[in-house]
Scaffold this motif. Structure first.
Motif, PDB file in Angstrom:
ATOM      1  N   HIS A 154       0.957  -1.247   0.172  1.00 37.16           N
ATOM      2  CA  HIS A 154      -0.184   0.233   0.147  1.00 37.16           C
ATOM      3  C   HIS A 154       0.651   1.285   0.103  1.00 37.16           C
ATOM      4  CE1 HIS A 154      -3.054  -2.834   0.763  1.00 37.16           C
ATOM      5  NE2 HIS A 154      -3.056  -3.020   1.766  1.00 37.16           N
ATOM      6  N   SER A 158       1.143   3.751  -3.140  1.00 37.11           N
ATOM      7  CA  SER A 158       0.969   5.272  -3.021  1.00 37.11           C
ATOM      8  C   SER A 158       1.972   6.353  -3.365  1.00 37.11           C
ATOM      9  CB  SER A 158       0.790   5.648  -1.476  1.00 37.11           C
ATOM     10  OG  SER A 158       0.553   7.136  -1.177  1.00 37.11           O
ATOM     11  N   ARG A 163      -4.149   4.958  -6.473  1.00 39.74           N
ATOM     12  CA  ARG A 163      -4.841   5.722  -5.639  1.00 39.74           C
ATOM     13  C   ARG A 163      -6.027   4.562  -5.243  1.00 39.74           C
ATOM     14  NH1 ARG A 163      -1.123   7.478  -4.569  1.00 39.74           N
ATOM     15  NH2 ARG A 163      -0.808   9.743  -3.963  1.00 39.74           N
ATOM     16  N   TYR A 164      -6.556   4.304  -3.891  1.00 41.37           N
ATOM     17  CA  TYR A 164      -7.186   3.147  -3.946  1.00 41.37           C
ATOM     18  C   TYR A 164      -8.690   3.549  -3.884  1.00 41.37           C
ATOM     19  CZ  TYR A 164      -3.543  -0.015  -2.435  1.00 41.37           C
ATOM     20  OH  TYR A 164      -2.596  -0.600  -2.310  1.00 41.37           O
ATOM     21  N   TYR A 176      -8.000  -4.317  -2.011  1.00 42.67           N
ATOM     22  CA  TYR A 176      -8.481  -2.872  -2.467  1.00 42.67           C
ATOM     23  C   TYR A 176      -8.369  -2.696  -3.679  1.00 42.67           C
ATOM     24  CZ  TYR A 176      -7.839  -1.595   2.602  1.00 42.67           C
ATOM     25  OH  TYR A 176      -8.047  -1.440   3.905  1.00 42.67           O
ATOM     26  N   GLY A 178      -7.511  -0.457  -6.798  1.00 46.68           N
ATOM     27  CA  GLY A 178      -6.721   0.776  -6.804  1.00 46.68           C
ATOM     28  C   GLY A 178      -6.463   1.067  -8.697  1.00 46.68           C
TER      29      GLY A 178
END
Length: 221
Positions: A154, A158, A163-164, A176, A178
């Motif tokens: 994660h 980033s 971006r999730y 998630y 993204g």
């Protein structure tokens, strides 16, 4: 790109494509399977769900199809990572969002450390892959679905500009969803996260909470 995903991509690449010092080449099942098997059996590779598989099973799962293919990434003459690119419209992830033309899904595994870890190497790998997908292959969006427990990825996502959008439940994991565009990658490279560490949850919408601990899954951030 949907119906001829793999052939379209592979024709855009030369036999070996070099980006920022990394050499990308098509996965050679006969040559690379033992290496992949050793990587998949590392403790940190548990999120791939391929531990304990024999060579025949790995070959079946990693073989190129019309909708997915894999590349080996080499650095300083050694295999460093494997990236699988796929058409989300023909993957389980496509049931969790409206797939748009020009979307490209991605899975990544990096080799275990060989000697002293090199600071920032995993980020450079991720950024080279994003550049490959969004610039060399000219896809509109990079699509990822990392395991929610994988907090290391994660933070790395980033920094690259991913971006999730939301949390999703896949058949094998809670993940998630993204996305990253070329503009978002460029914005991330110009921001403070490109030079320093960011908080694990910075890729997440405020409504989502990332776990604070997880096993290490990359050789070095």
């Amino acid at each position: 790109m949907a119906s001829l995903f793999s052939s379209h991509c592979l024709t855009q690449l030369s036999a070996i494509t070099s980006i920022n010092g990394f050499q990308f080449r098509a996965l050679d099942l006969k040559q690379d399977l033992p290496t992949l098997q050793s990587w998949f059996n590392q403790e940190y590779a548990q999120f791939w769900g391929m531990q304990g598989l024999n060579l025949a099973a790995i070959e079946n799962l990693m073989a190129t199809t019309q909708h997915k293919f894999a590349l080996m990434g080499e650095w300083q003459g050694k295999s460093l990572f494997m990236v699988e690119l796929y058409d989300p419209a023909h993957d389980e992830i496509g049931h969790h969002y409206r797939v748009a033309p020009g979307d490209c899904g991605m899975h990544l595994i990096i080799a275990p450390p060989d000697g002293s870890p090199i600071n920032g190497l995993s980020f450079k790998v991720m950024d080279a892959i994003a550049q490959l997908v969004l610039e060399k292959l000219a896809f509109n969006r990079l699509v990822v679905e990392p395991d929610q427990l994988n907090s290391k990825i994660h933070r790395l996502n980033s920094r690259v500009g991913i971006r999730y959008e939301k949390a999703i439940q896949l058949s094998t994991k809670a993940a998630y969803l993204g996305f990253c565009t070329a503009a978002e990658r460029q914005q991330a490279s110009n921001g403070p996260s490109s030079t320093g560490l960011v908080q694990t949850s910075s890729a997440l919408p405020s409504s989502l909470a990332a776990p604070v601990t997880s096993p290490m899954t990359l050789s070095t951030l």
